[in-house]
Scaffold this motif. Structure first.
Motif, PDB file in Angstrom:
ATOM      1  N   ASP A   4     -25.262  70.521 -49.100  1.00  0.00           N
ATOM      2  CA  ASP A   4     -26.632  70.868 -48.730  1.00  0.00           C
ATOM      3  C   ASP A   4     -26.817  72.380 -48.891  1.00  0.00           C
ATOM      4  OD1 ASP A   4     -29.123  71.239 -47.620  1.00  0.00           O
ATOM      5  OD2 ASP A   4     -28.764  69.925 -45.903  1.00  0.00           O
ATOM      6  N   GLY A   5     -27.816  72.782 -49.653  1.00  0.00           N
ATOM      7  CA  GLY A   5     -28.048  74.200 -49.901  1.00  0.00           C
ATOM      8  C   GLY A   5     -28.893  74.900 -48.867  1.00  0.00           C
ATOM      9  N   ALA A   6     -29.392  74.191 -47.849  1.00  0.00           N
ATOM     10  CA  ALA A   6     -30.206  74.824 -46.817  1.00  0.00           C
ATOM     11  C   ALA A   6     -29.353  75.756 -45.969  1.00  0.00           C
ATOM     12  CB  ALA A   6     -30.868  73.770 -45.929  1.00  0.00           C
ATOM     13  N   PRO A   7     -29.891  76.885 -45.509  1.00  0.00           N
ATOM     14  CA  PRO A   7     -29.100  77.863 -44.752  1.00  0.00           C
ATOM     15  C   PRO A   7     -28.627  77.346 -43.405  1.00  0.00           C
ATOM     16  CG  PRO A   7     -31.408  78.481 -44.739  1.00  0.00           C
ATOM     17  CD  PRO A   7     -31.270  77.362 -45.735  1.00  0.00           C
ATOM     18  N   LEU A  58     -42.828  67.427 -49.274  1.00  0.00           N
ATOM     19  CA  LEU A  58     -41.685  67.826 -50.094  1.00  0.00           C
ATOM     20  C   LEU A  58     -42.207  68.476 -51.375  1.00  0.00           C
ATOM     21  CD1 LEU A  58     -38.604  67.814 -50.556  1.00  0.00           C
ATOM     22  CD2 LEU A  58     -38.902  65.623 -51.740  1.00  0.00           C
ATOM     23  N   ASP A  59     -41.879  69.745 -51.556  1.00  0.00           N
ATOM     24  CA  ASP A  59     -42.370  70.487 -52.708  1.00  0.00           C
ATOM     25  C   ASP A  59     -41.442  70.362 -53.913  1.00  0.00           C
ATOM     26  OD1 ASP A  59     -44.132  73.023 -53.767  1.00  0.00           O
ATOM     27  OD2 ASP A  59     -42.011  73.316 -54.242  1.00  0.00           O
ATOM     28  N   SER A  60     -40.146  70.557 -53.702  1.00  0.00           N
ATOM     29  CA  SER A  60     -39.233  70.613 -54.842  1.00  0.00           C
ATOM     30  C   SER A  60     -37.796  70.371 -54.421  1.00  0.00           C
ATOM     31  CB  SER A  60     -39.334  71.980 -55.535  1.00  0.00           C
ATOM     32  OG  SER A  60     -39.131  73.030 -54.598  1.00  0.00           O
ATOM     33  N   VAL A  61     -36.977  70.081 -55.418  1.00  0.00           N
ATOM     34  CA  VAL A  61     -35.541  69.872 -55.236  1.00  0.00           C
ATOM     35  C   VAL A  61     -34.806  70.750 -56.250  1.00  0.00           C
ATOM     36  CG1 VAL A  61     -33.640  68.223 -55.296  1.00  0.00           C
ATOM     37  CG2 VAL A  61     -35.900  67.495 -54.487  1.00  0.00           C
ATOM     38  N   LYS A  62     -33.842  71.513 -55.776  1.00  0.00           N
ATOM     39  CA  LYS A  62     -33.075  72.393 -56.658  1.00  0.00           C
ATOM     40  C   LYS A  62     -31.616  71.960 -56.642  1.00  0.00           C
ATOM     41  CE  LYS A  62     -31.964  77.279 -57.490  1.00  0.00           C
ATOM     42  NZ  LYS A  62     -32.518  77.338 -58.840  1.00  0.00           N
ATOM     43  N   VAL A  63     -31.008  71.873 -57.822  1.00  0.00           N
ATOM     44  CA  VAL A  63     -29.630  71.435 -57.944  1.00  0.00           C
ATOM     45  C   VAL A  63     -28.799  72.522 -58.629  1.00  0.00           C
ATOM     46  CG1 VAL A  63     -28.060  69.658 -58.806  1.00  0.00           C
ATOM     47  CG2 VAL A  63     -30.401  69.043 -58.143  1.00  0.00           C
ATOM     48  N   VAL A  76     -35.195  72.618 -46.269  1.00  0.00           N
ATOM     49  CA  VAL A  76     -35.078  71.457 -45.389  1.00  0.00           C
ATOM     50  C   VAL A  76     -33.614  71.036 -45.314  1.00  0.00           C
ATOM     51  CG1 VAL A  76     -35.749  69.058 -45.011  1.00  0.00           C
ATOM     52  CG2 VAL A  76     -37.393  70.669 -45.992  1.00  0.00           C
ATOM     53  N   VAL A  77     -33.111  70.874 -44.115  1.00  0.00           N
ATOM     54  CA  VAL A  77     -31.747  70.379 -43.931  1.00  0.00           C
ATOM     55  C   VAL A  77     -31.774  68.858 -44.068  1.00  0.00           C
ATOM     56  CG1 VAL A  77     -29.814  70.170 -42.331  1.00  0.00           C
ATOM     57  CG2 VAL A  77     -31.151  72.279 -42.397  1.00  0.00           C
ATOM     58  N   TRP A  78     -30.992  68.314 -45.004  1.00  0.00           N
ATOM     59  CA  TRP A  78     -31.014  66.868 -45.149  1.00  0.00           C
ATOM     60  C   TRP A  78     -29.919  66.212 -44.318  1.00  0.00           C
ATOM     61  CZ3 TRP A  78     -26.400  65.826 -47.631  1.00  0.00           C
ATOM     62  CH2 TRP A  78     -25.972  66.668 -48.658  1.00  0.00           C
ATOM     63  N   GLU A  79     -30.073  64.905 -44.096  1.00  0.00           N
ATOM     64  CA  GLU A  79     -29.168  64.161 -43.233  1.00  0.00           C
ATOM     65  C   GLU A  79     -27.942  63.647 -43.979  1.00  0.00           C
ATOM     66  OE1 GLU A  79     -29.658  63.852 -39.870  1.00  0.00           O
ATOM     67  OE2 GLU A  79     -31.295  65.260 -40.275  1.00  0.00           O
ATOM     68  N   SER A 138     -30.670  71.361 -52.805  1.00  0.00           N
ATOM     69  CA  SER A 138     -31.536  72.044 -51.840  1.00  0.00           C
ATOM     70  C   SER A 138     -32.928  71.431 -51.890  1.00  0.00           C
ATOM     71  CB  SER A 138     -31.620  73.541 -52.153  1.00  0.00           C
ATOM     72  OG  SER A 138     -30.340  74.138 -52.177  1.00  0.00           O
ATOM     73  N   LEU A 139     -33.466  71.124 -50.715  1.00  0.00           N
ATOM     74  CA  LEU A 139     -34.825  70.596 -50.606  1.00  0.00           C
ATOM     75  C   LEU A 139     -35.743  71.677 -50.046  1.00  0.00           C
ATOM     76  CD1 LEU A 139     -34.163  67.082 -48.992  1.00  0.00           C
ATOM     77  CD2 LEU A 139     -34.020  67.752 -51.400  1.00  0.00           C
ATOM     78  N   PHE A 140     -36.968  71.710 -50.567  1.00  0.00           N
ATOM     79  CA  PHE A 140     -37.952  72.679 -50.092  1.00  0.00           C
ATOM     80  C   PHE A 140     -39.251  71.959 -49.749  1.00  0.00           C
ATOM     81  CE2 PHE A 140     -35.007  74.991 -52.747  1.00  0.00           C
ATOM     82  CZ  PHE A 140     -34.732  76.111 -51.981  1.00  0.00           C
ATOM     83  N   SER A 141     -39.768  72.280 -48.581  1.00  0.00           N
ATOM     84  CA  SER A 141     -40.978  71.637 -48.085  1.00  0.00           C
ATOM     85  C   SER A 141     -42.038  72.691 -47.797  1.00  0.00           C
ATOM     86  CB  SER A 141     -40.666  70.846 -46.811  1.00  0.00           C
ATOM     87  OG  SER A 141     -41.825  70.234 -46.293  1.00  0.00           O
TER      88      SER A 141
END
Length: 295
Positions: free
Chosen positions: A160-163, A107-112, A80-83, A122-125
């Protein structure tokens, strides 16, 4: 799922329209698109102007995000791309993002990941596996999640870790805009696109270990590993190695390039992918970890 930037008020109207029964229907004042006159007035011109349209009125405030917490175990994960990210303290960050409606988008998880100059979040949904047939209205809701850090943020930027994220880090605690990140890829695929399935292809050249982001158990003997990768034939999943220890199960991914196309030129795109791994031992109480992850 499409990322749609919607105001909170519009989202609420859509949800009320979608969830109401026959007794809750609200008829339009004029089906043809006109505006009916208010009671006691000669025309719609007698109605007071909205606060947004009145001269001298303040700009409408940004909608308040819904605070959510990660719920691990979702299916069909995607980044997920965050704002924006706001540092609440040295070890707490508030990340704001747009998401869909549960149970279709959870929202499933957050990776740092901690680097010398950046802290990458990084957010994962995904969707709720307990409600596989759920049908949700396609609207965007402003959400936020509090992320606890294990290291002081210090002078590091929040990235932001999203691609599909912008190629610059950001924080909203008064720090200056750091500008473009020097190591950012030249191009990226959409961050809300579902992960693509990849099967190992042994025999690649220049094989090297790569890190993965998270996993989900498909059944007691099969684990799905999610990771970022490049474009074939320059970046090909070569193999998966599994190490069974007493307290953990270590999974290592290896990638390489196709030896049959040594001169291939590939665009600098990041893809969110997964590969399914059949385990030879039951997981039981053991945690599945990335054999390459050092933090």
């Amino acid at each position: 799922m499409k990322r749609m930037v919607a105001a909170a008020g519009v989202s609420l109207m859509l949800m009320l329209g979608a969830c109401g029964g026959d007794d809750d229907k609200v008829e339009a004042a004029n089906d043809a698109g006109g505006t009916s006159a208010p009671a006691g007035g000669d025309s719609a011109q007698d109605a007071p102007a909205s606060a947004d349209a009145m001269p001298g009125s303040d700009t409408p405030e940004e909608p308040t995000p819904e605070i959510v917490k990660p719920r691990p175990g979702m299916k069909n994960l995607r980044p997920v791309v965050w704002e924006k990210a706001e540092s609440l303290s040295e070890r707490k960050v508030l990340v704001t993002f747009y998401g869909g409606v549960e149970p279709c988008d959870v929202l499933d998880s957050v990776k740092v990941k901690y680097g010398a100059k950046d802290v990458t979040i990084s957010l994962f949904s995904g969707s709720d596996p307990k409600q596989p047939d759920a049908v949700c209205i396609e609207i965007a809701k402003l959400k936020a999640v509090e992320v606890d850090l294990t290291e002081d943020l210090g002078n590091r930027q929040i990235a932001d870790g999203a691609p599909d994220a912008d190629t610059k880090s950001g924080r909203t605690d008064g720090g200056a805009d750091p500008g473009p990140a020097p190591d950012a890829p030249a191009g990226k695929m959409r961050g809300d696109a579902p992960a693509i399935a990849l099967t190992p292809k042994p025999g690649q050249a220049n094989v090297h270990a790569i890190t993965w982001d998270r996993y989900e158990m498909l059944d007691s003997d099969t684990v799905r590993i999610y990771f970022m990768t490049g474009v074939e034939p320059c970046s090909v999943l070569d193999s998966v190695k599994v190490i069974y220890a007493k307290e953990v199960i270590r999974v290592a991914l290896y990638s390489g390039s196709d030896p049959r196309q040594p001169d291939a030129v590939c665009p600098a795109l990041a893809r969110f992918a997964y590969t399914d791994v059949d385990l030879k031992e039951s997981v039981n109480d053991r945690e599945i970890v990335d054999d390459q992850q050092t933090d």
